[in-house]
Write a protein that holds these residues in place. Sequence first.
Motif, mmCIF file in Angstrom:
data_model
loop_
_atom_site.group_PDB
_atom_site.id
_atom_site.type_symbol
_atom_site.label_atom_id
_atom_site.label_comp_id
_atom_site.label_asym_id
_atom_site.label_seq_id
_atom_site.Cartn_x
_atom_site.Cartn_y
_atom_site.Cartn_z
ATOM 1 N N ILE C 299 0.850 -1.110 0.086
ATOM 2 C CA ILE C 299 0.090 0.180 -0.015
ATOM 3 C C ILE C 299 1.029 1.328 -0.099
ATOM 4 N N PRO C 300 0.762 2.090 -0.915
ATOM 5 C CA PRO C 300 1.552 3.337 -0.767
ATOM 6 C C PRO C 300 1.522 4.062 0.398
ATOM 7 N N PRO C 301 2.771 4.551 0.749
ATOM 8 C CA PRO C 301 2.901 5.607 2.029
ATOM 9 C C PRO C 301 1.617 6.825 1.750
ATOM 10 N N GLY C 302 1.460 7.382 2.928
ATOM 11 C CA GLY C 302 0.661 8.573 3.110
ATOM 12 C C GLY C 302 -0.677 8.103 2.571
ATOM 13 N N CYS C 303 -1.473 8.722 1.896
ATOM 14 C CA CYS C 303 -2.751 8.597 1.665
ATOM 15 C C CYS C 303 -2.777 7.549 0.454
ATOM 16 N N ALA C 304 -3.625 6.443 0.549
ATOM 17 C CA ALA C 304 -3.386 5.141 -0.232
ATOM 18 C C ALA C 304 -3.996 5.567 -1.707
ATOM 19 N N PHE C 305 -4.829 6.655 -1.477
ATOM 20 C CA PHE C 305 -5.299 7.045 -2.848
ATOM 21 C C PHE C 305 -4.536 7.893 -3.843
ATOM 22 N N ASN C 306 -3.426 8.423 -3.294
ATOM 23 C CA ASN C 306 -2.542 9.598 -3.871
ATOM 24 C C ASN C 306 -1.989 9.121 -5.381
ATOM 25 N N PRO C 307 -1.708 7.986 -5.649
ATOM 26 C CA PRO C 307 -1.460 7.786 -6.807
ATOM 27 C C PRO C 307 -2.441 8.039 -8.227
ATOM 28 N N ARG C 308 -3.744 7.928 -7.556
ATOM 29 C CA ARG C 308 -4.719 7.998 -8.687
ATOM 30 C C ARG C 308 -5.405 9.365 -8.292
ATOM 31 N N CYS C 309 -5.263 10.209 -7.409
ATOM 32 C CA CYS C 309 -6.029 11.354 -6.859
ATOM 33 C C CYS C 309 -5.399 12.596 -8.016
ATOM 34 N N THR C 310 -6.466 13.294 -8.298
ATOM 35 C CA THR C 310 -6.154 14.448 -9.053
ATOM 36 C C THR C 310 -5.579 15.700 -8.182
ATOM 37 N N MET C 311 -5.856 15.480 -7.105
ATOM 38 C CA MET C 311 -5.547 16.669 -6.253
ATOM 39 C C MET C 311 -4.408 16.456 -5.441
ATOM 40 N N ALA C 312 -3.651 15.320 -5.455
ATOM 41 C CA ALA C 312 -2.347 14.966 -4.556
ATOM 42 C C ALA C 312 -1.435 16.041 -4.614
ATOM 43 N N GLN C 313 -1.087 16.269 -3.284
ATOM 44 C CA GLN C 313 0.084 17.051 -3.260
ATOM 45 C C GLN C 313 1.306 16.348 -2.735
ATOM 46 N N ASP C 314 2.241 16.879 -2.206
ATOM 47 C CA ASP C 314 3.507 16.185 -1.478
ATOM 48 C C ASP C 314 2.932 15.681 -0.077
ATOM 49 N N ILE C 315 2.066 16.262 0.434
ATOM 50 C CA ILE C 315 1.741 15.878 1.911
ATOM 51 C C ILE C 315 0.820 14.751 1.650
ATOM 52 N N CYS C 316 0.185 14.354 0.566
ATOM 53 C CA CYS C 316 -0.553 13.266 0.307
ATOM 54 C C CYS C 316 0.331 11.966 0.185
ATOM 55 N N ARG C 317 1.588 12.149 -0.189
ATOM 56 C CA ARG C 317 2.588 11.228 -0.472
ATOM 57 C C ARG C 317 3.249 10.764 0.750
ATOM 58 N N ARG C 318 3.110 11.872 1.908
ATOM 59 C CA ARG C 318 3.984 11.763 3.035
ATOM 60 C C ARG C 318 3.082 11.308 4.128
ATOM 61 N N ASP C 319 2.032 11.881 4.597
ATOM 62 C CA ASP C 319 1.198 11.907 5.686
ATOM 63 C C ASP C 319 -0.072 11.228 5.383
ATOM 64 N N ARG C 320 -0.493 10.249 6.150
ATOM 65 C CA ARG C 320 -1.675 9.476 5.838
ATOM 66 C C ARG C 320 -2.778 10.272 6.858
ATOM 67 N N PRO C 321 -3.828 10.845 6.044
ATOM 68 C CA PRO C 321 -4.801 11.587 6.640
ATOM 69 C C PRO C 321 -5.630 10.750 7.369
ATOM 70 N N GLU C 322 -6.006 11.198 8.475
ATOM 71 C CA GLU C 322 -7.042 10.436 9.505
ATOM 72 C C GLU C 322 -8.555 10.710 9.339
ATOM 73 N N LEU C 323 -9.282 9.890 9.741
ATOM 74 C CA LEU C 323 -10.866 10.040 9.394
ATOM 75 C C LEU C 323 -11.354 11.135 10.384
ATOM 76 N N VAL C 324 -11.573 12.310 10.087
ATOM 77 C CA VAL C 324 -11.852 13.316 11.053
ATOM 78 C C VAL C 324 -13.344 14.009 10.595
ATOM 79 N N GLU C 325 -13.915 14.573 11.530
ATOM 80 C CA GLU C 325 -15.159 15.290 11.314
ATOM 81 C C GLU C 325 -15.050 16.256 10.418
ATOM 82 N N VAL C 326 -15.837 16.262 9.413
ATOM 83 C CA VAL C 326 -15.731 17.420 8.390
ATOM 84 C C VAL C 326 -17.173 18.403 8.284
ATOM 85 N N GLY C 327 -17.989 17.857 9.004
ATOM 86 C CA GLY C 327 -19.430 18.674 9.043
ATOM 87 C C GLY C 327 -20.232 17.508 10.059
#
Lengths: 308, 310, 343
Positions: C299-327
């Motif tokens: 599984i790729p490091p950072g966000c697992a979806f980053n290789p397919r994501c159109t919005m991916a930035q450096d942070i996505c390849r580095r840090d895995r985002p946690e599931l957080v309240e967004v609303g």
Amino acid sequence: MTKYIVRRLLQMIPVIIGSTFLIFAMVFALPGNPLAGKCGERPCPPAFVEKFRADHNLDDPLPIRYVKYLGDLAHGNFGTTFQGLNVLDELQKRYLITVKLAVIALLFEAIIGVLAGVLAGIRKGKFIDNLVLVSTLVVISIPTFVIGSLAQTIFGVKLGWFPVTTPSKPGWYDLLLPGLVLGSLSLAYAARLTRTNLAENLRADYVRTAVAKGLSRPRVIGVHTLRNSLIPVVTFLGADFGGLLGGAIITERIFNIRGVGGYIFQSINSRDGTAVVGAVTMLVIVYLFMNLLVDILYGVLDPRISHD
Amino acid sequence: MTDQTGIIVAEGAVAQEADNVGQAQSLTQEAWRELRRNPLFIISLILIAIFLVMAVFPGLFTNTDPAKATLKLSATPPSADQWFGRDLQGYDVYARTIYGARASIVVGVMATLCTSLLGVIIGTLAAFYGGILDTLVMRLTDVFFAIPFLLGGILFMSTFPNTVNSGYWSVVSKVVLALSILGWPSIARLMRGAVLQVKPNDYVQAARALGASPWRIVRSHILPNAMAPVMVVSMINLGAFIAAEASLSFLGIGLVSPAISWGVAISDSLSLIRTAPWILIFPSIFLSLAVLAFIMLGDAVRDAFDPKGR
Amino acid sequence: MATATAPTAHTSEYQPQDGLLLEVEDLHVEFHTRYGVAKAINGVNFSVRQGECLAILGESGSGKSVTAQAIMGILDMPPAKIPQGSVKYCGHDLLTMPEDRRRKTRGPEISMIFQDALSSLNPTFPVGWQIAEMFREHRGMNKSDAYAQAVRLMERVSIPAAKQRVKAYPHQFSGGMRQRIMIAMAISLDPAVLIADEPTTALDVTVQAQIMSLLQELQQERHMGLILITHDLGVVADVADRIAVMYAGRIVEQADVRDIYAKPAHPYTKGLLDSIPRLDLKGQELSAIGGLPPNLMHIPPGCAFNPRCTMAQDICRRDRPELVEVGPHRKAACHFSEEVLNA
């Protein structure tokens, strides 16, 4: 169902004719003179020779002899041997013994073989599985006549548990050791077949469903998995019965049993075609009926198979 | 209109075929990887190689003449001079066991080649052309199945008996012939089933639609995809044929002395099982190892190609 | 008739607290194969309440079916292993429960429907026998009573001529009827939680709708917690209350069904929604998510979806985002969920 059975019975006719003709032709081609030694040192008197040859249709061409033979057979007449003995009487005596032997072998296969296969299948990859795999391989790779001779020497001669040779009218116990020897090869196959099927079915979707239904492990295996896994094993065992009768010849020779195999062998050596063809015809018919029985059984065990 | 559909079918099928080839290749590679890691496969290959060399160049394994009997040494037990001891006639058991490999291996290999060739040809023709030919072949195999294997062998060998003057090769080829005549129907059935499974596939239908000749369809589309089961069963049969040859020898109608073979050696020594067991044991072990090697090879190959087994 | 089919309240040692039936916490599942360890589930959290339908959405390999099997306890172990996490049913952790006790929850408490009813029903037993087995094994009912119950259930799931067909075998039914039998078997003991693993995938579109409405009807009638596992966004819209979207063994977004359809908060969810054909956007080209789902062994490091994501930035390849309240009532695991939401 009745239609199916009738169709199958009709299909048997050409097979019986074909196989008996094949045997008949080979027996007909057997070299040697059936009259050799019949009249002591001297050649037989011409009148005797003529009568003998006429009685046994020896002067007819092969197809005519065969048709005459079939005609007799259709009336339940298996003919007489060159010694003038009724073939059917002799066959009845011999078959009784060989069938007994084959039944012992079959029971041995069905009980021990299936049990070993089940144990190996539910513990795939574990010690018991490897034990079953290795020991069945050993049995498969050693020819029956070696196993038979070893068993006779060890359990008969050395330990004295079983009779070394068999009386002419053997009882069940006399035939126990020979039966085990006869069944050993098929036992190995039955065990492996059971194991493979069980291990494969244990991964089936409906077994997962059975677990999800909250059933206990013995029920999941014993009721839901085993039934499907045993269908091919039952058909193997059924079809094997005919093979056991025909393959008993080696075991019968080792243990000196006066069964069908020995009869055929002895008749081939004495150039007694009528006896050979009669005995083999019987084997063929038994084999075909067992196969029919197995196919009907298959339809009963597996509802997906329809014989309509 | 017909042309157009033809092309569409063909295009779809080409893609399908490419897919199939890709899958077949990866499956073969995967199976090969699996096999190389399977110790049973390696062991059986080594055993088979040894037996083959033994059959072709027995002189590499022993300097003793297997046909030299020293009656004075009749039934001497194994020792440093004669590893496997000597038999009743005073032959060296080791030398005779080595030289005995040839007959068993030749019988096994030849019978396998003949049954496979016959079975594949007949089975393919029956499945490919179907109709009356198929029915005929099926009934014919029924006839052969109905005759017990061993009895058929006995009858055949008795119809064409060996005499004292029969040469080695004539005896061997008779045994091979008997085993082949009785053994082809099961291969033919197997092949027929495999071809029937392959036949409806799109790539075969596409080749037909493109007007490929029947021979070409069979050779380049059907055979490569239908051979696997026959190959596995043939390997296992090879072991069974070696054992069958020994059984015929035991009944006195296979190879006979002075031919040197494991079967002959074993059946000659059965009566001495208690007094001189080494005469029996060594050829028996060799025979069983040979049978085992081919069965294990077949098993390993089948397991490797059967994705369900993993 | 209505009373006969109404849920019979059975006394149970399992009583939901405030309607909370199932809590999955930090669940991990890995498969140990000879080629390596595949991390199928990497920390999943969700809960199911009485009368609530949670849809778990994802591509194949996202871990949705493994999650269901882990809850049900029907994973083959080995090769599967649950190194971490808990599955609490009415406060009792199923994962640490003795097997015999857990087995008795399967059927009366938690039950499951599978994708392919033909292979999931035992081919050698009549369908009625298979339904009756639930009553015989769990309730100790006698044969004729159990068969009567089987007929009642087959009638409930609208199998025509149930009485006559109770002795028929699975292969004698059509695909839709088989799935109805599967459902009848699963609801037979009035489970509190029903898991449906791709219940309509193998069926024709018209039959799909019938099966889904049957499931919904039964869920409301019996006040069950329903976990609907699917890869098909179209299927869930009418039935589900909440949706959890899974990717590479994690939940990447979780929200009420209306919110998620209106405004996805994760680029993956957005991709999924954009790939459904919509009548109101007729004529526009459908977009598809590029690339392939990740290999679970790497599984790729950072966000697992980053290789397919159109919005991916450096942070996505580095840090895995946690599931957080967004609303309100919604969570997402994306560094840029604000941007996705407001797009």
